[in-house]
Each structure stands twice: as C-alpha cells, then as structure tokens.
Design a protein around this motif. Structure first.
Motif, PDB file in Angstrom:
ATOM      1  N   PHE A 194      -7.270 -16.843  -0.212  1.00  0.00           N
ATOM      2  CA  PHE A 194      -8.834 -16.350  -0.411  1.00  0.00           C
ATOM      3  C   PHE A 194      -9.728 -17.371  -0.930  1.00  0.00           C
ATOM      4  N   ASP A 195     -10.686 -18.060  -0.535  1.00  0.00           N
ATOM      5  CA  ASP A 195     -11.708 -18.828  -1.174  1.00  0.00           C
ATOM      6  C   ASP A 195     -12.731 -17.892  -1.665  1.00  0.00           C
ATOM      7  N   ASN A 234     -15.927 -17.741  -1.605  1.00  0.00           N
ATOM      8  CA  ASN A 234     -17.209 -17.412  -0.665  1.00  0.00           C
ATOM      9  C   ASN A 234     -16.953 -16.394   0.303  1.00  0.00           C
ATOM     10  N   GLY A 235     -15.732 -15.587   0.030  1.00  0.00           N
ATOM     11  CA  GLY A 235     -15.313 -14.603   1.029  1.00  0.00           C
ATOM     12  C   GLY A 235     -14.443 -15.040   2.131  1.00  0.00           C
ATOM     13  N   THR A 236     -14.093 -16.056   2.480  1.00  0.00           N
ATOM     14  CA  THR A 236     -13.188 -16.494   3.602  1.00  0.00           C
ATOM     15  C   THR A 236     -11.728 -16.214   3.141  1.00  0.00           C
ATOM     16  N   VAL A 237     -11.196 -15.450   4.281  1.00  0.00           N
ATOM     17  CA  VAL A 237      -9.766 -15.263   4.201  1.00  0.00           C
ATOM     18  C   VAL A 237      -9.169 -15.861   5.292  1.00  0.00           C
ATOM     19  N   ARG A 238      -8.084 -16.549   5.093  1.00  0.00           N
ATOM     20  CA  ARG A 238      -7.223 -17.191   6.037  1.00  0.00           C
ATOM     21  C   ARG A 238      -5.827 -16.353   5.891  1.00  0.00           C
ATOM     22  N   LYS A 249     -12.515 -24.591   0.317  1.00  0.00           N
ATOM     23  CA  LYS A 249     -13.779 -25.083   0.540  1.00  0.00           C
ATOM     24  C   LYS A 249     -14.742 -24.646  -0.740  1.00  0.00           C
ATOM     25  N   THR A 250     -14.118 -23.982  -1.765  1.00  0.00           N
ATOM     26  CA  THR A 250     -14.692 -23.602  -3.096  1.00  0.00           C
ATOM     27  C   THR A 250     -13.668 -24.033  -4.312  1.00  0.00           C
TER      28      THR A 250
END
Length: 128
Positions: free
Chosen positions: A55-56, A58-62, A91-92
């Motif tokens: 989890f970043d 910025n809301g991104t989940v991989r 990225k954060t």
C-alpha cells in the motif's frame, strides 16, 4: 518490529529506509525488510508461496505473489528459524505491507496459511 503467530509459526518483521537507493524527486522510495520465521510447531514445515499486499499512501495497492522467498522454498525444522532480507519500492514516503505465506507441514502432508503482520514503511523524516 512487529510480530504475529499463526498455527505455531512466528513471523517477525523489521524495516529500514534505503536512502542511498531512493530518489524522492522521482517518487522513488526504497525500503528493505528483514523477516524472521520461527517454527514453534512440533513438525517440520516448508515455505511454498508468498502473497503480498503493498500500500502506498496515495491509495495505490499492489499484489505480488509467487513461489518461495528470495528464490528458495526453505524447510524449517521444529524449533528452528529462517531469516531473509528483501526490499520494496514505493511512490510515496509512507506505505505499508502485509501478506501471507503458504506453508506445507511435511509430517501431516497438509498446507496452511501463515499471516505476515502489517508493517509500516515510513521515511525517517516523516516521524519527526
């Protein structure tokens, strides 16, 4: 360090920010993590697979999954432990990871999931 125990398997995680491998101007933050897996059960186990949720802030989940860890599927005897170091880029400057391992009990011939506790990935200057 965060720790959890699932079905007799203790997972402990430590993290460290990798300043020398990061480039904040290009939204690249690199973290290393050390995982200690301790077999507290009565039987030998083998780590077969891993699945991560990354989890970043910025809301991104991989999601990342695959066989073994760092190229191996270690057998961990009763009372023994296995440790490895790996890494993750974000990225954060703030994020987290959690996941699970699929273990195989070599005596009972059955597979089971072991939780990897959620751990934070935070650059040190954000903690001030």
């Amino acid at each position: 360090m965060v720790t959890t125990i699932t079905d007799g398997v203790k997972i402990s995680v430590e993290t460290i920010y990798q300043d020398e491998h990061s480039n904040p101007a290009n939204e690249h933050y690199m973290f290393a993590y050390r995982i200690d897996i301790e077999n507290l059960s009565a039987h030998a186990i083998q780590l077969m697979r891993r699945k991560w949720f990354i989890f970043d802030s910025n809301g991104t989940v991989r999601e990342v999954e695959g066989e073994g860890v760092v190229g191996v599927q270690p057998v961990i005897e009763s009372g023994d432990s296995y440790s490895y170091v790996s890494g993750c880029n974000l990225k954060t400057d703030i994020g987290s990871m959690r996941g699970n391992y699929t273990m195989h009990n070599l005596v009972l011939e059955k597979s089971f999931k072991v939780n990897i506790p959620e751990f934070q990935l935070i650059v040190p200057y954000k903690l001030n």
